[in-house]
Motif scaffolding. Structure first.
Motif, PDB file in Angstrom:
ATOM      1  N   ARG A 186      65.054  51.698   1.799  1.00  0.00           N
ATOM      2  CA  ARG A 186      64.410  50.619   1.059  1.00  0.00           C
ATOM      3  C   ARG A 186      65.234  49.338   2.415  1.00  0.00           C
ATOM      4  NH1 ARG A 186      69.532  52.439  -0.568  1.00  0.00           N
ATOM      5  NH2 ARG A 186      70.732  51.339  -1.224  1.00  0.00           N
ATOM      6  N   THR A 187      64.586  47.869   1.861  1.00  0.00           N
ATOM      7  CA  THR A 187      65.130  47.265   2.530  1.00  0.00           C
ATOM      8  C   THR A 187      65.955  46.230   1.700  1.00  0.00           C
ATOM      9  OG1 THR A 187      63.355  45.691   1.339  1.00  0.00           O
ATOM     10  CG2 THR A 187      62.876  46.449   3.515  1.00  0.00           C
ATOM     11  N   PRO A 188      67.464  45.836   2.580  1.00  0.00           N
ATOM     12  CA  PRO A 188      67.875  44.818   1.167  1.00  0.00           C
ATOM     13  C   PRO A 188      67.063  43.806   0.968  1.00  0.00           C
ATOM     14  CG  PRO A 188      68.333  44.468   4.216  1.00  0.00           C
ATOM     15  CD  PRO A 188      67.184  44.924   3.949  1.00  0.00           C
ATOM     16  N   GLU A 189      67.468  43.069  -0.399  1.00  0.00           N
ATOM     17  CA  GLU A 189      66.471  41.931  -1.177  1.00  0.00           C
ATOM     18  C   GLU A 189      66.425  41.287  -0.971  1.00  0.00           C
ATOM     19  OE1 GLU A 189      66.779  40.395  -5.703  1.00  0.00           O
ATOM     20  OE2 GLU A 189      68.332  42.332  -5.241  1.00  0.00           O
ATOM     21  N   GLY A 190      65.548  40.982  -0.650  1.00  0.00           N
ATOM     22  CA  GLY A 190      64.777  39.588  -0.555  1.00  0.00           C
ATOM     23  C   GLY A 190      65.041  39.090   1.325  1.00  0.00           C
ATOM     24  N   LEU A 191      64.492  40.294   2.191  1.00  0.00           N
ATOM     25  CA  LEU A 191      64.127  40.351   2.996  1.00  0.00           C
ATOM     26  C   LEU A 191      63.055  40.479   4.043  1.00  0.00           C
ATOM     27  CD1 LEU A 191      65.350  40.961   6.180  1.00  0.00           C
ATOM     28  CD2 LEU A 191      64.800  43.224   5.898  1.00  0.00           C
ATOM     29  N   VAL A 192      61.732  40.582   3.257  1.00  0.00           N
ATOM     30  CA  VAL A 192      60.738  40.261   3.167  1.00  0.00           C
ATOM     31  C   VAL A 192      60.359  38.875   3.309  1.00  0.00           C
ATOM     32  CG1 VAL A 192      58.078  41.036   2.509  1.00  0.00           C
ATOM     33  CG2 VAL A 192      59.668  42.713   2.516  1.00  0.00           C
ATOM     34  N   ASP A 193      60.817  38.547   2.684  1.00  0.00           N
ATOM     35  CA  ASP A 193      60.472  36.925   2.143  1.00  0.00           C
ATOM     36  C   ASP A 193      60.969  36.208   3.244  1.00  0.00           C
ATOM     37  OD1 ASP A 193      59.078  37.293  -0.437  1.00  0.00           O
ATOM     38  OD2 ASP A 193      60.476  37.236  -1.423  1.00  0.00           O
ATOM     39  N   VAL A 217      57.560  45.723   5.568  1.00  0.00           N
ATOM     40  CA  VAL A 217      58.140  44.685   6.646  1.00  0.00           C
ATOM     41  C   VAL A 217      57.010  44.680   7.756  1.00  0.00           C
ATOM     42  CG1 VAL A 217      60.402  44.887   6.420  1.00  0.00           C
ATOM     43  CG2 VAL A 217      59.257  46.764   7.983  1.00  0.00           C
ATOM     44  N   ARG A 218      56.034  45.745   7.726  1.00  0.00           N
ATOM     45  CA  ARG A 218      54.940  45.811   8.887  1.00  0.00           C
ATOM     46  C   ARG A 218      54.000  44.651   9.118  1.00  0.00           C
ATOM     47  NH1 ARG A 218      54.172  46.448  13.194  1.00  0.00           N
ATOM     48  NH2 ARG A 218      53.634  47.524  14.432  1.00  0.00           N
ATOM     49  N   ASP A 219      54.479  44.280   8.385  1.00  0.00           N
ATOM     50  CA  ASP A 219      53.364  42.387   8.041  1.00  0.00           C
ATOM     51  C   ASP A 219      54.603  41.230   8.883  1.00  0.00           C
ATOM     52  OD1 ASP A 219      50.758  44.310   8.336  1.00  0.00           O
ATOM     53  OD2 ASP A 219      50.518  44.111   6.010  1.00  0.00           O
ATOM     54  N   VAL A 220      55.114  41.473   8.726  1.00  0.00           N
ATOM     55  CA  VAL A 220      56.797  40.894   8.515  1.00  0.00           C
ATOM     56  C   VAL A 220      57.396  40.187  10.305  1.00  0.00           C
ATOM     57  CG1 VAL A 220      56.069  40.125   6.368  1.00  0.00           C
ATOM     58  CG2 VAL A 220      57.765  41.254   7.071  1.00  0.00           C
ATOM     59  N   VAL A 221      56.727  41.384  11.033  1.00  0.00           N
ATOM     60  CA  VAL A 221      58.010  41.608  12.660  1.00  0.00           C
ATOM     61  C   VAL A 221      56.562  41.298  12.792  1.00  0.00           C
ATOM     62  CG1 VAL A 221      59.363  42.458  11.361  1.00  0.00           C
ATOM     63  CG2 VAL A 221      57.315  43.330  12.448  1.00  0.00           C
ATOM     64  N   ASP A 222      56.626  40.753  15.005  1.00  0.00           N
ATOM     65  CA  ASP A 222      56.057  39.950  15.932  1.00  0.00           C
ATOM     66  C   ASP A 222      56.147  41.244  16.685  1.00  0.00           C
ATOM     67  OD1 ASP A 222      54.776  37.267  15.130  1.00  0.00           O
ATOM     68  OD2 ASP A 222      57.079  36.924  14.986  1.00  0.00           O
ATOM     69  N   GLU A 223      56.244  41.971  16.430  1.00  0.00           N
ATOM     70  CA  GLU A 223      57.016  43.629  17.634  1.00  0.00           C
ATOM     71  C   GLU A 223      58.164  43.816  17.117  1.00  0.00           C
ATOM     72  OE1 GLU A 223      57.555  42.673  22.375  1.00  0.00           O
ATOM     73  OE2 GLU A 223      58.106  40.246  21.144  1.00  0.00           O
ATOM     74  N   VAL A 224      57.259  45.191  17.500  1.00  0.00           N
ATOM     75  CA  VAL A 224      58.511  46.839  17.202  1.00  0.00           C
ATOM     76  C   VAL A 224      58.796  47.867  18.712  1.00  0.00           C
ATOM     77  CG1 VAL A 224      58.748  48.737  16.081  1.00  0.00           C
ATOM     78  CG2 VAL A 224      58.035  46.741  14.811  1.00  0.00           C
ATOM     79  N   HIS A 225      59.684  47.255  18.730  1.00  0.00           N
ATOM     80  CA  HIS A 225      60.225  48.367  20.611  1.00  0.00           C
ATOM     81  C   HIS A 225      61.248  49.506  19.033  1.00  0.00           C
ATOM     82  CE1 HIS A 225      59.877  45.289  23.408  1.00  0.00           C
ATOM     83  NE2 HIS A 225      59.902  44.592  22.285  1.00  0.00           N
ATOM     84  N   THR A 226      60.730  50.245  20.302  1.00  0.00           N
ATOM     85  CA  THR A 226      61.068  51.418  19.250  1.00  0.00           C
ATOM     86  C   THR A 226      61.384  52.608  20.952  1.00  0.00           C
ATOM     87  OG1 THR A 226      58.797  53.011  19.920  1.00  0.00           O
ATOM     88  CG2 THR A 226      59.131  52.357  18.319  1.00  0.00           C
ATOM     89  N   LEU A 261      56.881  56.110  12.702  1.00  0.00           N
ATOM     90  CA  LEU A 261      57.628  54.697  12.574  1.00  0.00           C
ATOM     91  C   LEU A 261      56.702  53.999  11.339  1.00  0.00           C
ATOM     92  CD1 LEU A 261      60.253  52.991  12.677  1.00  0.00           C
ATOM     93  CD2 LEU A 261      59.482  51.893  14.906  1.00  0.00           C
ATOM     94  N   ASP A 262      55.651  53.630  12.363  1.00  0.00           N
ATOM     95  CA  ASP A 262      55.360  53.111  11.781  1.00  0.00           C
ATOM     96  C   ASP A 262      54.570  53.208   9.814  1.00  0.00           C
ATOM     97  OD1 ASP A 262      53.478  51.528  13.585  1.00  0.00           O
ATOM     98  OD2 ASP A 262      51.629  52.501  13.407  1.00  0.00           O
ATOM     99  N   ALA A 263      54.499  54.723   9.582  1.00  0.00           N
ATOM    100  CA  ALA A 263      54.483  54.748   8.566  1.00  0.00           C
ATOM    101  C   ALA A 263      55.559  54.336   7.641  1.00  0.00           C
ATOM    102  CB  ALA A 263      54.326  56.987   7.908  1.00  0.00           C
ATOM    103  N   ILE A 264      57.136  54.616   7.983  1.00  0.00           N
ATOM    104  CA  ILE A 264      58.498  53.654   8.055  1.00  0.00           C
ATOM    105  C   ILE A 264      58.149  52.148   7.365  1.00  0.00           C
ATOM    106  CG2 ILE A 264      60.897  54.248   8.093  1.00  0.00           C
ATOM    107  CD1 ILE A 264      60.962  56.501   9.814  1.00  0.00           C
ATOM    108  N   LEU A 265      57.483  51.485   8.692  1.00  0.00           N
ATOM    109  CA  LEU A 265      57.726  50.253   8.197  1.00  0.00           C
ATOM    110  C   LEU A 265      56.789  49.607   7.248  1.00  0.00           C
ATOM    111  CD1 LEU A 265      57.458  49.083  12.211  1.00  0.00           C
ATOM    112  CD2 LEU A 265      59.924  49.828  10.285  1.00  0.00           C
ATOM    113  N   GLU A 266      55.759  50.527   6.961  1.00  0.00           N
ATOM    114  CA  GLU A 266      54.783  50.308   6.500  1.00  0.00           C
ATOM    115  C   GLU A 266      55.743  50.811   4.277  1.00  0.00           C
ATOM    116  OE1 GLU A 266      51.606  49.347   4.513  1.00  0.00           O
ATOM    117  OE2 GLU A 266      51.827  49.084   6.245  1.00  0.00           O
ATOM    118  N   HIS A 267      56.485  51.975   4.296  1.00  0.00           N
ATOM    119  CA  HIS A 267      56.581  51.616   3.343  1.00  0.00           C
ATOM    120  C   HIS A 267      58.314  51.346   3.023  1.00  0.00           C
ATOM    121  CE1 HIS A 267      58.935  54.477   0.366  1.00  0.00           C
ATOM    122  NE2 HIS A 267      59.592  54.035  -0.072  1.00  0.00           N
ATOM    123  N   LEU A 268      58.585  50.280   4.094  1.00  0.00           N
ATOM    124  CA  LEU A 268      59.673  49.438   3.773  1.00  0.00           C
ATOM    125  C   LEU A 268      58.862  47.727   2.980  1.00  0.00           C
ATOM    126  CD1 LEU A 268      61.952  49.968   6.737  1.00  0.00           C
ATOM    127  CD2 LEU A 268      62.481  50.682   4.291  1.00  0.00           C
TER     128      LEU A 268
END
Length: 244
Positions: free
Chosen positions: A101-108, A137-146, A128-135
């Motif tokens: 899970r994400t910390p409470e309020g992180l998406v906001d 946060v996929r739509d509130v970040v601009d870049e993901v560096h793996t 990783l995409d599935a993990i970010l989708e579950h969390l």
């Protein structure tokens, strides 16, 4: 004016929960002669209830992953086997997210902060995409560096991000947030960037501009920094054990 760059670590910062370390431990334990011992010790570490006679190496582990690695090496598991177990655990987590899970309020927070938002992780791209989708946060970040290879390549990543927003000579316009000082914060401190330390286990491994036991307690610092990076770093000089 450049746009501030917010760099976020994934595990232990954006992604909370015991599932990642336990999946890793399960795979590593299967390579040992006493798998139940490794699993029980991992659970004790995650629950911060290790016995008093536990080794200082183990009690000082930075997170669950490092604890499992320490236990695995002590049980005769090779570095190559540990690496393969880690990759397996990341794929497994995308299919069995468990308690992540994400910390409470992180998406906001991420949706509202005026900054270029980057997730920087040593995790492989697969799953990783599935993990970010579950969390969420996929739509509130601009870049993901793996496969970021922190800390070895972290300075290079920071330089590239600052260059991309036209702030190569204004390092305070980048804030790095993470729970592993040597990976996420030491390169930022060296570069002159802002270091926000999520010190979950109260390790106090090195200096930071702000520090707290959870990311939630750093939200106000993130917002203040994004509004005026230069004023923020002037008001928050680098300290060894600053606590928000």
């Amino acid at each position: 004016m450049p746009r501030p760059v917010l760099v976020l670590d994934l595990d232990g910062t954006v992604c909370l929960g015991d599932t990642p370390a336990l999946l890793y431990a399960t795979r590593v334990a299967a390579l040992t002669d006493a798998p139940e011992v490794l699993l029980e010790t991992t659970e004790a570490f995650l629950g911060q209830r290790l016995p008093e006679n536990a080794s200082k190496t183990l009690t000082g582990a930075q997170d669950g992953y490092e604890a499992v690695k320490i236990l695995g090496l002590a049980a005769g598991v090779s570095e190559e086997e540990l690496s393969a177990a880690y990759v397996w655990s990341r794929t497994a987590m995308s299919e069995q997210p468990g308690d992540i899970r994400t910390p409470e309020g992180l998406v906001d927070l991420l949706a509202g902060v005026d900054a270029h938002r980057v997730i920087m992780t040593n995790s492989p791209a697969k799953g990783l995409d599935a993990i970010l989708e579950h969390l969420g946060v996929r739509d509130v970040v601009d870049e993901v560096h793996t496969d970021a290879l922190k800390p070895t390549r972290m300075s290079r990543h920071l330089d590239e991000l600052l260059d991309a927003v036209g702030a190569a000579d204004r390092p305070e316009w980048l804030m790095s947030v993470g729970d592993i000082w040597r990976n996420d914060l030491a390169p930022a401190v060296e570069r002159g960037c802002v270091a926000a330390y999520v010190d979950v286990f109260d390790r106090r491994q090195g200096p930071a501009h702000v520090r707290a036991g959870s990311l939630v307690d750093l939200y106000s610092a993130v917002l203040d920094w994004s509004n005026d990076p230069s004023a923020f770093i002037a008001a928050h000089p680098l300290k060894e054990s600053v606590q928000c």
